[in-house]
Scaffold this active site. Structure first.
Site, PDB file in Angstrom:
ATOM      1  N   ALA A 136      -7.103-131.199 -80.275  1.00  0.00           N
ATOM      2  CA  ALA A 136      -7.593-132.100 -79.625  1.00  0.00           C
ATOM      3  C   ALA A 136      -9.270-131.787 -79.515  1.00  0.00           C
ATOM      4  O   ALA A 136      -9.695-130.756 -79.606  1.00  0.00           O
ATOM      5  CB  ALA A 136      -7.056-132.112 -78.371  1.00  0.00           C
TER       6      ALA A 136
ATOM      7  N   CYS B 156     -17.912-123.545 -82.810  1.00  0.00           N
ATOM      8  CA  CYS B 156     -19.297-124.111 -82.897  1.00  0.00           C
ATOM      9  C   CYS B 156     -20.090-123.041 -81.849  1.00  0.00           C
ATOM     10  O   CYS B 156     -20.876-123.494 -81.223  1.00  0.00           O
ATOM     11  CB  CYS B 156     -19.210-125.394 -82.232  1.00  0.00           C
ATOM     12  SG  CYS B 156     -18.199-125.596 -80.813  1.00  0.00           S
TER      13      CYS B 156
END
Lengths: 304, 170
Positions: free
Chosen positions: A108, A230
């Site tokens: 998701a 990230c």
């Protein structure tokens, strides 16, 4: 303390790194090639007067210098998906082929899993999993809007994932884009640096290690596992790889990032620790290198 | 109920549609052949389009299409995409299905100019010049050399009522 201070010794140009981190991100979109080809979408954008530039290293990404992703007719047709440039890297590193079985462990809201499905020409099996019901709803919405028929959505803890619903025993490829401390998204969410704590990094690293281990186990021998985050934190990147290399049957493979994308290698030493030299084959992307967010990506081979 | 009698639809799981009506076990469940025939007859979408896909029911009458096949029933949260609402007199394709496969439609496609298309995307109804069938049509917009589907509209009495759901309006 600003966590970005920690990384200045890792980058070639600390001033450019810090300056890039404080600028807003350019707007980029991914062309949803499940519904329309890139040339047709560019022609449609030109017809409606929406300025756009192709991203050199990624054929399906466009920069929109003057508009938001949702402003155009092309978006209304489901031809565009708002996606940060560097987040299109892991599906490329995964390099899935039509007909394959792919597991997106923490999928998701689905940008990378639907990108993988698009690279497979929407043929095959992309099991898009997430543990959070709220985030699953965003994943399902995106998969539907993009018209992806190759996606199956499951809700489970990736660390103990079971293939019981399916008739196969292993995936060909796994995309392990884990929850992380997200410093690389500072240009979009400046708050991430204020909320950063070392305790959080350590608890994330444990989770990341467990998910990556499960992915290696669930991938057939010779199959590909891509690990991505990230964050710039080596504790969540190279150190996680180091732990999994020691615990599971896998290795980090040489992977050449797409031409035109400037990158740095993984770090093999950090805060007094030395890692398995293989982690140097990983790919780091700093914001000042390509005017993007920050990213980390490694390609592993399971078994043998 | 005997083992051979009809069984009720279980609304919260995915069951594969039977290949033909003769193989139906669950009361009211449509067959794959009926879905594919409907898409062919109503919109001219060739049956071969779905040669590698299977169709499933989850929820009363809600049909899903997925690439490939799975054991049935399958306990997952989502399977491909929703495509069609059945168990009602007039079956209705979903907006997302029409955007994905509607470019293959050869009939019952109403091509709207940009102003009408903009109105269509607000969810409003409007008068349109259409001398074809009544019922559900693919609403499309001409762009980059071909019609590109936007969603589903219901055409009756000279009026096209947009079925674009709230979350997709603009």
């Amino acid at each position: 303390m600003n966590p970005l201070d920690r990384y200045e010794p890792l980058v070639d140009d600390p001033a450019a790194f810090r300056a890039a981190c404080s600028r807003p991100l350019p707007t980029t979109v991914r062309v949803n090639t499940v519904k329309a080809g890139v040339d047709r979408v560019c022609r449609a954008l030109a017809e409606e007067g929406v300025a756009h530039e192709r991203v050199g290293w990624a054929g399906d990404l466009l920069r929109l210098p003057d508009s938001s992703p949702g402003d155009s007719w092309a978006f209304a047709h489901g031809w565009l998906h708002g996606q940060e440039e560097v987040s299109a890297l892991p599906a490329r590193a995964l390099d899935p082929a039509p007909g394959e079985r792919v597991w997106a462990a923490c999928a998701a809201p689905g940008s990378k899993a639907t990108h993988a499905a698009a690279l497979m020409d929407d043929r095959g099996v992309v099991v898009a999993n997430d543990s959070s019901l709220g985030r699953l709803s965003a994943l399902r919405h995106n998969a539907e809007r993009l018209g992806v028929t190759a996606t199956t959505v499951t809700r489970a803890d990736a660390r103990s994932y079971s293939l019981a619903p399916f008739e196969f025993e292993a995936f060909d490829r796994a995309l392990v884009d884990v929850p992380c401390s997200c410093e690389g998204t500072v240009r979009k969410n400046p708050d991430v640096v204020d909320e950063w704590t070392m305790d959080h990094v350590e608890s994330l690293a444990e989770l990341q290690t467990d998910v990556l281990r499960r992915a290696v186990q669930a991938t057939r021998a010779g199959g590909t596992v891509v690990y991505s985050t990230c964050t710039f934190a080596p504790e969540e990147n190279e150190a996680v790889l180091d732990g999994v290399l020691a615990a599971e049957d896998c290795h980090v493979v040489e992977w050449t990032p797409p031409e035109g994308l400037e990158t740095s290698p993984g770090v093999t030493e950090w805060a007094g620790d030395e890692y398995d030299p293989q982690v140097g084959r990983a790919t780091r992307v700093y914001p000042h290198q390509n005017d993007t967010g920050g990213f980390f990506c490694a390609r592993l081979e399971a078994g043998g | 109920m005997s083992d051979d009698g009809p069984v009720e639809n279980v609304g919260d799981r995915f069951d594969r549609l039977p290949a033909t009506p003769d193989e139906r076990r669950v009361a009211g469940r449509v067959a794959r052949s009926a879905v594919v025939d409907y898409l062919d007859e109503r919109f001219g979408i060739a049956p071969e389009t779905f040669a590698d896909h299977t169709f499933w029911e989850k929820g009363a009458g809600k049909i899903w299409v997925v690439y490939g096949d799975y054991p049935s029933p399958v306990e997952v949260e989502g399977l491909g995409m929703t495509c069609l609402r059945t168990r009602q007199e007039f079956w209705k394709p979903t907006t997302d299905f029409v955007q994905r496969f509607g470019s293959r439609a050869t009939r019952n496609v109403v091509v709207l100019g940009d102003d009408a298309a903009a109105r269509f995307m607000t969810g409003d109804e409007q008068a349109v010049a259409w001398d074809g069938d009544w019922g559900y049509l693919v609403g499309a917009r001409e762009t980059a050399g071909a019609p590109a589907p936007l969603g589903v509209g219901l055409y009756t009495y000279g009026t096209l009522r947009s079925m674009v759901p709230k979350g997709r309006r603009r």
